[in-house]
Structure formats: C-alpha cells, structure tokens
Design a protein around this motif. Sequence first.
Motif, PDB file in Angstrom:
ATOM      1  N   ASP A 117      12.631  17.809  66.231  1.00  0.00           N
ATOM      2  CA  ASP A 117      13.162  18.921  65.439  1.00  0.00           C
ATOM      3  C   ASP A 117      13.072  18.677  63.937  1.00  0.00           C
ATOM      4  O   ASP A 117      12.788  19.594  63.166  1.00  0.00           O
ATOM      5  CB  ASP A 117      14.620  19.170  65.829  1.00  0.00           C
ATOM      6  CG  ASP A 117      14.763  19.708  67.248  1.00  0.00           C
ATOM      7  OD1 ASP A 117      13.763  20.215  67.793  1.00  0.00           O
ATOM      8  OD2 ASP A 117      15.873  19.601  67.810  1.00  0.00           O
ATOM      9  N   GLU A 118      13.350  17.443  63.506  1.00  0.00           N
ATOM     10  CA  GLU A 118      13.294  17.169  62.067  1.00  0.00           C
ATOM     11  C   GLU A 118      11.885  17.418  61.534  1.00  0.00           C
ATOM     12  O   GLU A 118      11.700  18.099  60.516  1.00  0.00           O
ATOM     13  CB  GLU A 118      13.711  15.730  61.773  1.00  0.00           C
ATOM     14  CG  GLU A 118      13.669  15.398  60.278  1.00  0.00           C
ATOM     15  CD  GLU A 118      13.807  13.910  59.984  1.00  0.00           C
ATOM     16  OE1 GLU A 118      14.213  13.566  58.853  1.00  0.00           O
ATOM     17  OE2 GLU A 118      13.486  13.088  60.863  1.00  0.00           O
ATOM     18  N   TYR A 119      10.895  16.875  62.219  1.00  0.00           N
ATOM     19  CA  TYR A 119       9.506  17.040  61.803  1.00  0.00           C
ATOM     20  C   TYR A 119       9.143  18.519  61.787  1.00  0.00           C
ATOM     21  O   TYR A 119       8.553  19.022  60.823  1.00  0.00           O
ATOM     22  CB  TYR A 119       8.609  16.273  62.767  1.00  0.00           C
ATOM     23  CG  TYR A 119       7.161  16.136  62.327  1.00  0.00           C
ATOM     24  CD1 TYR A 119       6.714  14.955  61.765  1.00  0.00           C
ATOM     25  CD2 TYR A 119       6.252  17.168  62.500  1.00  0.00           C
ATOM     26  CE1 TYR A 119       5.390  14.801  61.376  1.00  0.00           C
ATOM     27  CE2 TYR A 119       4.925  17.036  62.114  1.00  0.00           C
ATOM     28  CZ  TYR A 119       4.494  15.851  61.557  1.00  0.00           C
ATOM     29  OH  TYR A 119       3.179  15.713  61.171  1.00  0.00           O
ATOM     30  N   MET A 133      10.834  20.440  58.835  1.00  0.00           N
ATOM     31  CA  MET A 133      10.236  20.126  57.529  1.00  0.00           C
ATOM     32  C   MET A 133       8.851  20.741  57.393  1.00  0.00           C
ATOM     33  O   MET A 133       8.490  21.255  56.329  1.00  0.00           O
ATOM     34  CB  MET A 133      10.167  18.601  57.351  1.00  0.00           C
ATOM     35  CG  MET A 133      11.521  17.932  57.223  1.00  0.00           C
ATOM     36  SD  MET A 133      11.421  16.122  57.196  1.00  0.00           S
ATOM     37  CE  MET A 133      10.628  15.855  55.603  1.00  0.00           C
ATOM     38  N   LEU A 170       8.352  12.749  54.735  1.00  0.00           N
ATOM     39  CA  LEU A 170       9.276  11.836  55.413  1.00  0.00           C
ATOM     40  C   LEU A 170       9.502  10.555  54.608  1.00  0.00           C
ATOM     41  O   LEU A 170      10.627  10.039  54.541  1.00  0.00           O
ATOM     42  CB  LEU A 170       8.747  11.498  56.804  1.00  0.00           C
ATOM     43  CG  LEU A 170       8.912  12.592  57.855  1.00  0.00           C
ATOM     44  CD1 LEU A 170       8.038  12.313  59.072  1.00  0.00           C
ATOM     45  CD2 LEU A 170      10.378  12.733  58.267  1.00  0.00           C
ATOM     46  N   LYS A 213      11.735  11.367  51.715  1.00  0.00           N
ATOM     47  CA  LYS A 213      13.110  11.608  52.150  1.00  0.00           C
ATOM     48  C   LYS A 213      13.855  10.306  52.433  1.00  0.00           C
ATOM     49  O   LYS A 213      15.076  10.231  52.245  1.00  0.00           O
ATOM     50  CB  LYS A 213      13.090  12.488  53.408  1.00  0.00           C
ATOM     51  CG  LYS A 213      14.469  12.865  53.943  1.00  0.00           C
ATOM     52  CD  LYS A 213      14.339  13.770  55.170  1.00  0.00           C
ATOM     53  CE  LYS A 213      15.712  14.139  55.728  1.00  0.00           C
ATOM     54  NZ  LYS A 213      15.585  15.023  56.923  1.00  0.00           N
ATOM     55  N   ARG A 223       8.370   7.085  57.989  1.00  0.00           N
ATOM     56  CA  ARG A 223       9.530   7.011  57.085  1.00  0.00           C
ATOM     57  C   ARG A 223       9.511   5.757  56.216  1.00  0.00           C
ATOM     58  O   ARG A 223      10.086   5.740  55.134  1.00  0.00           O
ATOM     59  CB  ARG A 223      10.820   7.021  57.907  1.00  0.00           C
ATOM     60  CG  ARG A 223      11.093   8.335  58.626  1.00  0.00           C
ATOM     61  CD  ARG A 223      12.237   8.194  59.601  1.00  0.00           C
ATOM     62  NE  ARG A 223      12.498   9.434  60.325  1.00  0.00           N
ATOM     63  CZ  ARG A 223      12.813   9.494  61.622  1.00  0.00           C
ATOM     64  NH1 ARG A 223      12.904   8.370  62.338  1.00  0.00           N
ATOM     65  NH2 ARG A 223      13.036  10.659  62.201  1.00  0.00           N
TER      66      ARG A 223
END
Length: 633
Positions: free
Chosen positions: A363-365, A368, A428, A431, A587
């Motif tokens: 979901d994060e990917y 974004m 990523l 972030k 990351r």
Amino acid sequence: MNFRSRILGTAALALVATLAPLTANAQSASPAKPAAEAAAVDQRWVWDLTKLFPSDEAWDAERKAVLADLPELAALKGTLGKDAKTMAAAFEKMSDVGRRLERLWVYASTQASTDSRDARNQERASLMRQLGGELGSALAWVDPEVQAIGKEKVESFIKAEPALKNHAFRLRDIIRTAEHTLTPEAEAALAAVSPVLTASGTTYNLLATVDVDWPSIQVDGKDVKLNQIGYAKLREHPDREVRKNAFNTFWTKWKQYENTFGSTLGTRIEAGVANAKLRGYKSAVAASLAGNDIPEEVYRTLVAEANNGLPTLHRYFKLRQKMLKLPDLHYYDIYPALVELGKEYPVDMAGELTLAATRPLGDEYQGMLKQAISERSMHVFPAEGKRSGAYQTGVYGVTPFVFLNHQNNFDSVSTYAHEWGHGMHTALANKNQPFETADYSLFVAEIASITNEILLSDFMLEQAGSKEERLYYLGHALESMRGTFFRQTMFAEFELATHDAVQQGEALSGKKMTEIYCGLLKKYHGADQGVMNIDPAYCQEWAYIPHFYRPFYVYQYATSMAASAYWAEQVETGGEKVREQYLNILRAGGSQYPYQLLKKAGLDMATPAPYQALIKRMSAIMDEMEKILNDKT
C-alpha cells in the motif's frame, strides 16, 4: 536511469562529469513532433520545473549566489580537526551547498534534454560544468584533511557529536579510500580540469542529436529522417527490406564520423585510465568499482557467465528466426516483435497498468506512486530537439521527474514502469534517509526499475486472453533479457577491451574501436556458428551508444537484470516479510555499500548463481513458447 548525485567533498565531480542525462533503456520512438504540435500537448504531460525555480532568471541568480559562497567553503580548510562541533558545522555547510547545486543541476539538465537546439540550454549546461569545477576545487582539500586527522579521531568525533550522524558514512568512506587520495594541491588541480576532460560526452550529444545531417529514406510513400529517433522506430518495422534499408543508411552515416566519434570516446577513455594511474589503481575498472566498494569479481563473473550462457542466447535467435519465418537471420532482424497484437497503450493506460502490476509491493508503494504520477512530474512525448530514450532524475524533497518519449506501444508501457521504479526508489530513499545518505548507487538503481518491468510482464501474462497475446508478452520478456543482460554485458566487454588497450599503450582510434566491437558482435550473435550474419557496416554501433561516456556504467544493467529476476519472484511469492526485505533495499538509499546491502539480503552478485538463474529463466520462457507454438500446429 538515475542521475542524482550528492555533492560532498570531491564527489562534486560526479555531478558534472556528464551534465545532461544520457539515453537510458532506449525505447522505440517515432519521428519527433513538429514544434507547433508539441506546444499543443496537454500540459499534464509536460513537467513543471517551477517546483525548482520560477524562472530562468531565478535559476541564474541562485547559480551566482552559490558561486559567491564557494570561498566560504574553501576557508574551512584546516579547521576540521579542531573539534567535533567544528567538523559538524563544516559538513553541514557542504550539505547545504550540495542541496542547492542539485536543484540547479536538475533544472539545467532537464531543460537540455527536452530541447538540445536551444542555445540557452547549452549555455546553462556549460555554466553548470564550470560551477562543478569551481566547487570541486573549493572542496578538494576535504578528503586529504579528513584522512590526515585519522580514523581514531574521526570516530571519536562521530561518537561525541550527534550532528555528525548524517555524515558518518561519508567520513568513514573518506578514510577507506585514503591510499587512493592525492595531495590537496593535486586534488584541486584534478577538480579544476575534470569538466574539460569529461566534456567529450557533451560534444558527442550535440554532434549526434543536433549537428549531424541525418539522411531520410522513403517508407510507405513518406520521407522518414533517419536520426536516432527515426532509426529506433524503423528497426522494428515489419517489412524486412525497410529494416535493411534503415540499417544500411543509418550506419553508413555513422561510418562517416568514425574518426570524430573515435576521438571523443577515446579522450574519455584516456581520462579514465589516467585517473586510475594517478590514484594508484591497477585498472580503470578497479577505480570505477572502488567508489562503491564493489568487488571486481562482480564484473568479471558477470562477463564470464554471460559468455557461458551464449548458447541460450543463440537458441533465442533461432526461435526468433523460426517465428518470423525468415530464411536466415541478420542483425536488422533482432527488433521486430515476434507477435503483432495491434494494440495501443496510451500514457494513461501505462500509468494504470504500472499501478496494477506493482500491487505486490504494498500500500505504501502504491500510494506514493499514485500521488507522483498525478502531478506534473513527467515530460512524456517526443518533440523536435528532444533526446531519445528515458530517465528519472530528482531533487531531495521534491517529487521525482521522469523523462519519456512515449509511443502508444507496449515498449513504452515497460519504459514507464521502469522509470517509475527509479522514481519510487528515489521517493522511498528520500522519505527514509537524510539528504546525505539518500542518494543510492547505480549498482542498485536499476534493480528497482527492472523489478517493475518484470512485475509488469508477469501481470500482463496473467491477463493474456489468447495464445497470441501470451506469446507476445513472453517474447517481450525474452527481448528484455537479451537487451538488458546480454547486450549490456557485451557493452561491458567492449569497455574492458578499450580501456585495456589504452592501459597497455596501444593506439585507440575509431577504426580500432570498430574492430573490437565487430568481434564482440560476432561472438554474441553466433556469427561463427551460423546463427546470425553480421554485416561489417553495422560494426559502427559502438559510436551510437552514449552510455560509454559514463565508463563502466552499463554492466549494472546486466547485474540488475539478474538481481531483479530474483527479487520479482521473491516479492510475488514470498509474502509481506520478503516484500519488506526488498523495500528496505530501496529505503536504504546510499546508507550502505550496495554490494554488501544485497549480500545481507541474501543475494551475492559476485557468484555465478544469480546469472545462471536468469539464464535458466530465459530457457524456461522459450520452453513455454515452443510448447504453445507446437500446440498451434
């Protein structure tokens, strides 16, 4: 392709070595649109550079301001060893200039990419090279001074001062490279002349995209200009005679400039060899790999395993000949699609498919990526003066910019997914890392992008509604492996051979480069085994490859193809834990050395295993294609 560079210490030189991004992952492209038509393009598909500077005048004012601040950096010389707080303050000032220079560079380089004809864009590029040289000179003392302070004292400073936390990796890296660092005076001299020594890449770009009078040929009753964009389109043409005519005309024109391109590339190679000798490395490739602490075994193992896998590549060529129903195979038969679907993929669809294909990344990917592509972050369509190919570039804290030359074909969808793989890697890393360690190595950069391509390919295979469609996507996957693994390794061998020639004192002319490249073309394409005919005229192709002006860069496409095949399979089948393991690589940014980062995650790129697994995957795809073909007959 990722082109961000942090400007810390003498790393300033990396930023300006080749200011304008080079063609990456070259895709099919039609002749550029007329200027009036390009101007009418929906502004959603033209990036908004006012996120960086509101105007050219604001850019130039900031450039002058940075230039005026350089003496303040030079004045820090001799202060780093005073105490931990003084060192921290000095490195913070360097970081501040790095952030500002990155913004200047991205604004200038993106402008140059979208219109090489505009003299103002060329002038900005020149000004940035000058600024890079000035900055390199102003900071050339940093590495020698840190090394003179010594490991023990530097470590005590890092432990005592929290403000040095973000700079710790850089400081330890400086200590690691002590034996290859010159005196402050020598470093300053090299920094000052580096923009001149590396300017041959800019000369190549201007000559190849602006100054050469490219010929035209008649295709379907229309004149098609055979510049790099026109050639990329026609090499896929379904009519074999059109392809042959395009190849003969295009490479004959390159032959006329063999001496000139031999001089520009030869100068770049000589600069790399000289730098390696000055710094005490045994070879130019060793010097190149040392920057990211990558063992030379990675490069050598890649080349050896690609050579061992040539029978698999030759099997693919024979399958291609069979599917295209050709009596023999020539170099101009490589690019046509094995199956014609007749489908179009507009850029909106490319975004939808990329989002759907990357669902396994979580979901994060997804969130974004969806946000990034909804902004004016892309320059999408071809135009007069615009370079071919595609790339991603970024500024810390700003949505990444993606450069495309979108056609309504599946190659363009794959390129879209590839470049946004870079974009999400950048996002990523930004972030999760401070500015100082957000920029990642090229060695891992292509993993993020090619993994996206493989996820897209697998998604399309799941959606395929017919045997023909399945054959199309399987064939596309095969061609991706050929182009990204075998072709890039062939380029890597060419770089080894040309640099070795200079190191051994041999003369390196355009003619010599053609001879070296011709031998590699024949070996990789099975000329001696009767697999493919290689016309000597096509051996000029070395001059066409802009990546050679970033020495020992292209091998990372091939290593990343192998690594990406591994990670795509892991992400698709391994669940949340494996997905997070992969995303943690992205990351991490540049906070760890890339080879060790992958090795800790379970993938050792210095061993044959990753490359052998990729070749095995290629064989499995051909097994399935041959089964489908046999079932149809």
